[in-house]
Design an enzyme around this catalytic site. Structure first.
Site, short mmCIF file in Angstrom:
data_model
loop_
_atom_site.label_atom_id
_atom_site.label_comp_id
_atom_site.label_asym_id
_atom_site.label_seq_id
_atom_site.Cartn_x
_atom_site.Cartn_y
_atom_site.Cartn_z
CB CYS A 312 -0.84 -0.06 1.28
SG CYS A 312 -1.62 1.45 1.70
NE ARG A 410 -9.93 -1.97 -0.71
CZ ARG A 410 -9.10 -1.62 0.28
NH1 ARG A 410 -8.18 -0.73 0.07
NH2 ARG A 410 -9.21 -2.17 1.46
P1 IMP Z 1 -1.51 -7.26 3.27
O1 IMP Z 1 -2.08 -8.48 3.94
O2 IMP Z 1 -0.52 -6.56 4.13
O3 IMP Z 1 -0.98 -7.53 1.91
O4 IMP Z 1 -2.72 -6.22 3.12
C1 IMP Z 1 -3.91 -6.54 2.46
C2 IMP Z 1 -4.88 -5.42 2.64
O5 IMP Z 1 -4.37 -4.22 2.06
C3 IMP Z 1 -6.22 -5.60 1.95
O6 IMP Z 1 -7.10 -6.41 2.65
C4 IMP Z 1 -6.71 -4.17 1.82
O7 IMP Z 1 -7.33 -3.70 2.98
C5 IMP Z 1 -5.44 -3.38 1.64
N1 IMP Z 1 -5.18 -3.03 0.24
C6 IMP Z 1 -5.39 -3.76 -0.87
N2 IMP Z 1 -4.98 -3.11 -1.96
C7 IMP Z 1 -4.52 -1.92 -1.54
C8 IMP Z 1 -3.94 -0.79 -2.22
O8 IMP Z 1 -3.76 -0.76 -3.43
N3 IMP Z 1 -3.61 0.26 -1.42
C9 IMP Z 1 -3.81 0.26 -0.08
N4 IMP Z 1 -4.29 -0.79 0.58
C10 IMP Z 1 -4.65 -1.86 -0.14
#
Ligand code: IMP
Length: 492
Positions: A312, A410
């Site tokens: 993100c 989103r």
């Molecule tokens: P991870 O488990 O740390 O990879 O985070 C996954 C979470 O990041 C997802 O469930 C979303 O809430 C958030 N997310 C998904 N895509 C994006 C993005 O492009 N930007 C910011 N947050 C994101």
């Protein structure tokens, strides 16, 4: 000047659990991680494993949803696809396993075998009930399986000429246990349940019993089918999407918005709760105000986290976001304040790297976690397995706000002025979720035992957490030595 919160935002990674007394009866295998995902009717949708697969193209399709539900969690289908595609995935998950099945392809005696061969090739089914009318609830005439005919010679024969008519059935059996016992007694892979006058009521498959024995803690609905959730955006056209998802028996709707503290979200949740009988998880929020706002709108669960997903870049491009520990401390306090009313489960979404982060999130008050990166590494996620420039085997992982996913809704962005809030990249391929997730959950259970807690509720009430200094965290990492992989060891 607005308001300045002078305390620093805290990450999950800064906290450690302090050990508490562990009685002999409390071991990692006696710890229960059963949890409440969200309100459902007068009760809760409960799961044995407190984990959701993220509503992301790179994380959840029907394969991942089947795997994670079998392992006791739940998959959430992303909104960045057509409603039809989401519904097809829901159907695949719902078809995977059931108790008494009533929605299966049924044949009539005068159907040509050629049709059976075509249906088998298209859907992969191998066993079909045959009823006089060809309707599922017609009078049972027989059963036909792929063993009853020869594909090379029988295409023009009829089903009646090849089906078995000496079928053992269960008559008006309505306990699944009883039906399974009968099926085993008859030595069959399939048991039709009929009424006293021979009308087909339902069927039970041995493969479903086998799946249950293999995964006794799967997340299942009232009909013993696997549970699945789907994301929707707050855009008005998604009201039709909600209706389609509900018609396909989705178990929970998750509102997909990076900032859930908005009028759009409030209106959508109110509309869903007044028009459909389906649980809704709202989000994402990171403040007590945001949490109370979604609860007042009618959310049955609240998802929290902003700017902390692994790929993100929201914090970089918009300077918005919050450390997940601070978020949980705030929203869980807000939940305690409205206690007395119903308990609203909280899901910690983003930045969960492994068992340690999961444990801290649960100890800080979360009821479940949502993971993207962690699960994208497994064979069952949709990304392709590729070899990167360094020769390592990796899987593709792209964020929903990346150019590749273009999930502009989103992020409340307009399609024509889209800017990225997430990156596109790779994660290591780590094998199958069926091997890895149970091992990770075992680590979480072991932490619970060390903290003297046997359940998530006990953890919420009794965990002792401490913020660590940078130096203490360094002590917790391997230091003063280099690690040698087993394969590299040289024995002199
Ligand atoms: P991870 O488990 O740390 O990879 O985070 C996954 C979470 O990041 C997802 O469930 C979303 O809430 C958030 N997310 C998904 N895509 C994006 C993005 O492009 N930007 C910011 N947050 C994101």
């Amino acid at each position: 000047m607005g308001q300045i919160v002078r305390e620093q935002g805290r990450s999950l990674k800064e906290f450690r659990l302090l050990p508490r007394y562990t009685p002999e009866s409390l071991k990692s295998d006696t710890v229960s991680l059963e949890t409440r995902l969200c309100r459902r009717g007068n009760d809760y949708l409960r799961m044995h494993t407190p984990i959701l697969s993220a509503a992301m193209q790179a994380v959840t399709d029907s394969d991942m949803a089947i795997a994670i539900a079998q392992l006791g969690g739940i998959g959430i289908l992303p909104v960045s696809q057509s409603p039809e595609k989401q519904c097809t995935s829901i159907d695949a998950v719902k078809r995977f396993k059931a108790g008494f099945q009533t929605n299966i392809v049924t044949l009539a005696p005068d159907n040509p075998i050629g049709d059976v061969i075509d249906i088998m090739a298209e859907n992969g089914y191998s066993t079909f009930p045959v009823t006089e009318s060809g309707e599922f609830h017609g009078k049972l005439a027989g059963i036909i399986t792929d063993k009853d005919f020869d594909e090379r010679y029988d295409r023009s024969h009829t089903v009646a000429e090849r089906m078995k008519t000496d079928v053992q059935v269960g008559i008006e059996v309505n306990s699944l246990k009883e039906a399974n016992t009968l099926m085993i007694q008859y030595g069959r892979g399939f048991l039709p349940i009929v009424s006293k006058d021979g009308m087909l009521l339902s069927v039970v498959f041995k493969k479903d019993l086998d799946k249950h024995i293999q995964h006794p803690h799967a997340t299942i609905d009232d009909e013993k089918r696997l549970c699945i959730g789907a994301a929707v955006s707050t855009h008005p056209e998604d009201r039709d999407r909600v209706a389609a998802l509900v018609a396909h028996h989705v178990d929970v709707i998750v509102v997909d918005a990076s900032d859930g503290h908005t009028q759009f979200q409030q209106e959508l949740i109110r509309w869903i709760k007044s028009t459909h009988d389906v649980p809704v998880i709202g989000g994402n929020v990171v403040t007590a105000d945001g949490f109370r706002f979604l609860v007042e709108a009618g959310a049955d669960g609240v998802k929290v986290g902003m700017g902390i997903g692994s790929g993100c870049i929201t914090q970089v491009v918009k300077a918005t976001g919050r450390g997940q520990a601070s978020t949980l401390l705030d929203v869980c306090d807000a939940r305690d304040e409205i206690a007395g009313n119903t308990y609203i489960p909280i899901i910690a979404d983003g930045g969960i790297k492994g068992a340690g982060d999961m444990t801290i999130a649960l100890a800080l008050g979360a009821d479940a976690i949502m993971a993207g990166n962690l699960l994208a590494r497994y064979t069952e996620s949709p990304g392709s397995v590729i070899r990167n420039a360094d020769g390592e085997i990796v899987k593709e992982y792209w964020m929903e706000g990346s150019m590749k996913a273009r999930n502009h809704r989103r992020y409340a962005q307009l399609e024509n002025t889209f800017f990225e809030e997430g990156v596109n990249g790779h994660v290591p391929h780590e094998g199958s979720i069926y091997d890895k997730l149970p091992a990770m959950m075992q680590m979480v259970k072991a932490s619970f035992a060390t903290a003297g807690c046997g359940t998530i509720d006990e953890m919420h009430d009794n965990a002792i957490l401490e913020i660590q200094s940078f130096a203490s965290l360094q002590d917790g990492d391997v230091h003063g030595m280099t690690q040698v992989q087993m394969a590299q060891e040289i024995v002199l």
